[in-house]
Structure formats: C-alpha cells, structure tokens
Design a protein around this motif. Structure first.
Motif: not given
Length: 184
Positions: A26, A5, A1
């Motif tokens: 995402k 995000e 990530m």
C-alpha cells in the motif's frame, strides 16, 4: 492495488528469496510525503532481519524505477494472526479455517460472514449457507483467530501461555467501572 503498488510488489517478489513473499503493498499519503506499507509472509516465519532486508530491496527498487519522487517512509511487517485474505489463492490455501468476510454489497440481506469456509469452483461458501461468494464481491477478508487458540499454540512451546490468555480474558470480563477518574 494501483499500478505503482503492483509494480513494486512484482519487482519485490522477483528479487526476494523463494521463502519470502510480498503479499500486499500500500502506498498512501499527502503530496509532500508518502508511506509505503509492505506485508511479507514466509513459511519459516517473518523475522526482524527479513523485514530489514525487504526494506533495503524496496528502497532500491523505488530509487531505480523512480516510483516515488518525494520523501517516503517504508514499513515492512508480517500479516499477523488475523492475516488478510487478498486473492483466491489465499482462500484456497487457508480453506477450512475460520475467516471473516465483508462484502461490497449485500447478498440476501447479508453483508458479513464469519466461520469456516470452503472454496468450490473459485467461489467461497460456508457450510450452513447456500450463498456463493465471488472474490470480486469481497470488500475485505481476513483469517479470524481467537486468543485462546493462540495461547494453546504458544503453550506447546512454553507452558503456561494458554492459562495466561484465559486469565486475562476473565479479568477483562470482571471490570465493572472504568480504570480512570472522571474529570468534572
């Protein structure tokens, strides 16, 4: 990530009700359009209204924090029956259940594992295997549920579901020719 995000997920979790949690975010796409996928979970189940509420909150966060400066689309959903296992907390929460794990690199010539697992000292182990898997070695992991178990679970709420799933499974096995005409 990535940072964006993670920032969106943390802000969402700070603003969401205690019952709903964002478990994965995402952001992907081209230069002129981005797609935001948000996966939420709740012990009470995820409803269409909870997805709509999370969408509104995410839109406000994105605007206020200027996280995305171009056109974007947001999709909010539940993790589904084959829920991804994203961190050690998830593995601990669902230990004893069946899971599919794919590793980043092979350990003892094995890269994929399926079965019931246990978490011991923050390492994932399978009963018939001596290999200990660190969370850092995992490429992807998800709960592995079988359709007949789902049918059995639904059968408690409304009779007939388990047999419906079994019947559909038998029909799929009987297909011996494609359901379409070949074009010459």
């Amino acid at each position: 990530m990535n940072d964006t995000e993670e920032k969106l997920m943390n802000r969402l979790n700070n603003l969401l009700d205690n019952d709903i949690e964002a478990i994965n975010v995402k952001i992907f796409g081209a230069r002129n359009q981005k797609f935001v996928e948000i996966m939420i979970e709740s012990d009470q189940g995820v409803t269409l209204n909870s997805c709509a509420d999370v969408t509104k909150i995410a839109q406000n966060i994105i605007k206020l924090d200027r996280l995305i400066n171009i056109d974007y689309s947001i999709e909010v959903s539940s993790p589904g029956i084959n829920r991804p296992l994203l961190n050690i907390r998830d593995f601990i929460k669902y230990q004893g259940e069946k899971a599919f794990i794919e590793l980043k690199r092979s350990i003892n010539n094995e890269k994929r594992f399926t079965g019931e697992y246990k978490v011991i000292n923050k390492k994932i182990t399978f009963p018939n295997n001596t290999i200990e898997i660190s969370i850092d070695d995992i490429k992807k992991a998800k709960k592995a549920r079988e359709h007949t178990k789902i049918g059995t679970r639904l059968n408690y709420e409304s009779s007939g579901f388990a047999s419906l799933f079994r019947k559909a499974g038998r029909k799929v096995q009987k297909i011996d020719k494609p359901p379409y005409k070949a074009v010459s």
